[in-house]
Design a protein around this motif. Structure first.
Motif, PDB file in Angstrom:
ATOM      1  N   UNK A 184       0.836  -1.202   0.000  1.00 43.05           N
ATOM      2  CA  UNK A 184       0.000   0.000   0.000  1.00 43.05           C
ATOM      3  C   UNK A 184       0.870   1.252   0.000  1.00 43.05           C
ATOM      4  N   UNK A 185       0.592   2.150  -0.927  1.00 44.34           N
ATOM      5  CA  UNK A 185       1.383   3.382  -1.007  1.00 44.34           C
ATOM      6  C   UNK A 185       0.532   4.645  -0.927  1.00 44.34           C
ATOM      7  N   UNK A 186      -0.767   4.478  -0.718  1.00 43.26           N
ATOM      8  CA  UNK A 186      -1.625   5.652  -0.588  1.00 43.26           C
ATOM      9  C   UNK A 186      -1.581   6.511  -1.835  1.00 43.26           C
ATOM     10  N   UNK A 187      -1.303   7.799  -1.635  1.00 43.26           N
ATOM     11  CA  UNK A 187      -1.252   8.727  -2.767  1.00 43.26           C
ATOM     12  C   UNK A 187       0.186   9.148  -3.049  1.00 43.26           C
ATOM     13  N   UNK A 188       1.106   8.228  -2.818  1.00 42.48           N
ATOM     14  CA  UNK A 188       2.518   8.569  -3.045  1.00 42.48           C
ATOM     15  C   UNK A 188       3.056   7.982  -4.343  1.00 42.48           C
ATOM     16  N   UNK A 193      -0.258   9.778  -7.233  1.00 47.39           N
ATOM     17  CA  UNK A 193       0.421  11.020  -6.850  1.00 47.39           C
ATOM     18  C   UNK A 193      -0.153  12.231  -7.591  1.00 47.39           C
ATOM     19  N   UNK A 223      -2.266  15.224  -6.212  1.00 50.28           N
ATOM     20  CA  UNK A 223      -1.697  16.451  -5.653  1.00 50.28           C
ATOM     21  C   UNK A 223      -1.897  17.666  -6.560  1.00 50.28           C
ATOM     22  N   UNK A 230       0.951  -0.201   8.148  1.00 50.43           N
ATOM     23  CA  UNK A 230       2.048   0.693   7.761  1.00 50.43           C
ATOM     24  C   UNK A 230       2.413   1.659   8.887  1.00 50.43           C
ATOM     25  N   UNK A 241       1.334  11.587   2.455  1.00 49.33           N
ATOM     26  CA  UNK A 241       0.834  11.017   1.196  1.00 49.33           C
ATOM     27  C   UNK A 241       0.221   9.634   1.358  1.00 49.33           C
ATOM     28  N   UNK A 242       0.477   8.991   2.472  1.00 53.51           N
ATOM     29  CA  UNK A 242      -0.109   7.657   2.690  1.00 53.51           C
ATOM     30  C   UNK A 242      -1.607   7.752   2.978  1.00 53.51           C
ATOM     31  N   UNK A 290       1.850  20.038  -1.079  1.00 56.40           N
ATOM     32  CA  UNK A 290       1.728  20.314  -2.526  1.00 56.40           C
ATOM     33  C   UNK A 290       2.462  21.612  -2.861  1.00 56.40           C
TER      34      UNK A 290
END
Lengths: 272, 249
Positions: free
Chosen positions: A136-140, A144, A147, B161, B198-199, B229
């Motif tokens: 899981x990396x979310x919004x990274x 991305x 953003x 995480x 960001x996670x 951002x």
């Protein structure tokens, strides 16, 4: 682990279900309406300034005048529909512009909440097991691009201006001022979109949220503080604005389409 | 008589046990737990303190929903409904309903503390702030550290995480410091990298369970994400900084 596994005993599935179905229905209708490429304009055959333009088709970058229910050529920004356009794709002005407002909604912080829950199941509801992602990396990583939501806001603000002009257009028929049911529907549309766009989290940040101190160095309230307070007020009901503006824009298209097809009668002061 | 199912066990395992007790008018779930403890299970472990929703000690999962047991009235549940009570899922169980929340305090230590600029003191040696500049921060100060938000956050709870995301409670801690008009520290790079803004995919469960009704997502996490951002993702701001050698726009 099983998706949906939980100890909750309430109807936790209801919200992701209705939001998931609701948005899916909107996407299906929008896609269908976009591909029709017709019946997006109605002025009762009158020439001159004024008429109803479906918000899905605004602005009219190009116009194919041969399509039924199409707008007069003087409404086109760049003239006739281009000849190089592939014949397999309908000559629909909506195809050229719908990605703009859609990108605003798809990167919106509220929509992200609902579709991460309803479609990505990450998680499906609070304290309910969603899709387990080992990495899981979310919004990274892949997500991305979220953003850049503020840039889609700028697009949406442009649409607020364009649809406001269309609303004014709806109060005229052959240059004569009047009012019809369609005028009111097309007026409500940019108001709801403005309530949604100006209450956006990115706009809240840009309007003043990014500041650490609203009153420095003078110690007096500044315009940005008042602006931020106003945006925060709108932002408090962002979900409501999001749904209301989405449903209304689809309804406005349905209304113009039905009137242009002759299925519905537009009650108005022009008498035709 | 009302039916309860309560987790009994420790870090090596456990099971749900059934209890039946009389419930009086006005009782909260914590009262029921205490009655079970008094009458039927003297060794039942439960953490509590103020019984007023202000200490954040009695966090448990009631019928699967993270809640403060002292603020959950028994009349929220039907007379025939079995009320299940489990410990917080995200943290290691110590015994029965008590979990080890030490990890949270370790996160707190990683945050650079409030660092005001001494030059901002007035002639009396005091720091002066306007109310409108600290309204935002005062909302975050309502946090009672019940860790319900940490417990329900799926990044910590399901995705495991804890090494990548500091959790909602500490995002509001960071927001309170970053938005402070007197603070001089720059925590934005750490918020992105070390604390993992960001996670968070903003599914708002933290806000939904907060007993103090802090708008964690709207007022803390999203504003921090937007500040990240500004610093790292906005191409126009990046260009502006490069061209005019300014730290901020």
């Amino acid at each position: 682990m099983i998706i949906g596994k939980t100890n909750r005993t309430d109807n936790w599935w209801f919200e992701p279900l209705w939001t998931g179905i609701g948005f899916f229905a909107f996407v299906i209708y929008t896609t269908w309406a976009m591909l029709q490429a017709n019946y997006y304009w109605w002025d009762a055959g009158a020439n001159g300034f004024g008429g109803y333009l479906s918000p899905f088709y605004s602005p009219l970058i190009f116009i194919n005048p041969l399509a039924q229910g199409s707008a007069p050529m003087d409404h086109s920004w760049f003239g006739f529909w281009p000849e190089w356009w592939p014949s397999l794709i309908p000559a629909s002005p909506a195809i050229l512009i719908l990605a703009g407002p859609l990108s605003f909604r798809m990167t919106c912080y509220y929509y992200r909440k609902f579709y991460y829950r309803a479609y990505f199941m990450s998680p499906v509801a609070c304290a309910v097991k969603g899709v387990s992602q080992k990495h899981y990396k979310g919004e990274t990583a892949l997500l991305i691009f979220q953003n850049l939501h503020r840039y889609t806001l700028y697009i949406a603000l442009g649409f607020v201006v364009i649809l406001s002009y269309d609303a004014i257009l709806g109060f005229f028929r052959n240059g004569q001022l009047g009012i019809g049911v369609g005028s009111i529907i097309l007026l409500i549309n940019p108001i709801l979109l403005a309530g949604y766009a100006f209450g956006c989290h990115a706009f809240r940040h840009l309007s003043g949220g990014k500041l650490d101190c609203f009153s420095c160095p003078s110690g007096k309230q500044k315009i940005r503080y008042k602006l931020w307070k106003g945006v925060s007020w709108l932002n408090g009901e962002h979900m409501l604005w999001a749904w209301a503006s989405m449903i209304w824009v689809a309804f406005a298209d349905i209304y113009v389409r039905m009137v242009a097809m002759g299925n519905w009668t537009d009650f108005n002061t022009w008498g035709y | 008589m009302r039916n309860f199912r309560i987790f009994r066990g420790d870090k090596s395992g456990g099971k749900m046990l059934d209890y039946q007790i009389e419930v009086d008018k006005g009782m909260v779930v914590l009262d029921a737990i205490h009655r079970i403890q008094t009458e039927q299970a003297n060794d039942l472990a439960v953490r509590w303190n103020c019984k007023a929703g202000k200490c954040g000690s009695c966090s448990v999962e009631i019928n699967g929903i993270p809640k403060l047991s002292c603020m959950t009235r028994m009349n929220e549940y039907g007379p025939e409904e079995t009320v299940s009570i489990r410990p917080l899922k995200t943290f290691p169980i110590m015994k029965d309903l008590v979990t080890d929340v030490l990890w949270n305090y370790e996160q707190n230590k990683k945050i650079v503390p409030f660092t005001p600029d001494p030059n901002l003191k007035n002639k009396n040696g005091d720091y002066v702030m306007m109310q409108e500049d600290i309204d935002r921060i005062q909302e975050f100060r309502k946090c009672i550290e019940c860790f319900l938000c940490q417990n329900v956050c799926h990044i910590l709870r399901d995705q495991g995480k804890k090494d990548k995301f500091v959790g909602p409670r500490f995002m509001i801690q960071l927001a309170g410091l970053e938005m402070h008009p007197l603070d001089t520290q720059d925590r934005i790079p750490a918020i992105k990298e070390k604390f993992g803004s960001g996670m968070c995919n903003i599914t708002r469960c933290c806000t939904d369970v907060c007993p103090e009704h802090i708008q964690i997502t709207d007022n803390a996490i999203i504003p921090l994400k937007e500040r990240v951002v500004d610093r790292f993702y906005d191409p126009v701001i990046w260009l502006w900084r490069k061209l005019f050698r300014r730290k901020s726009v």
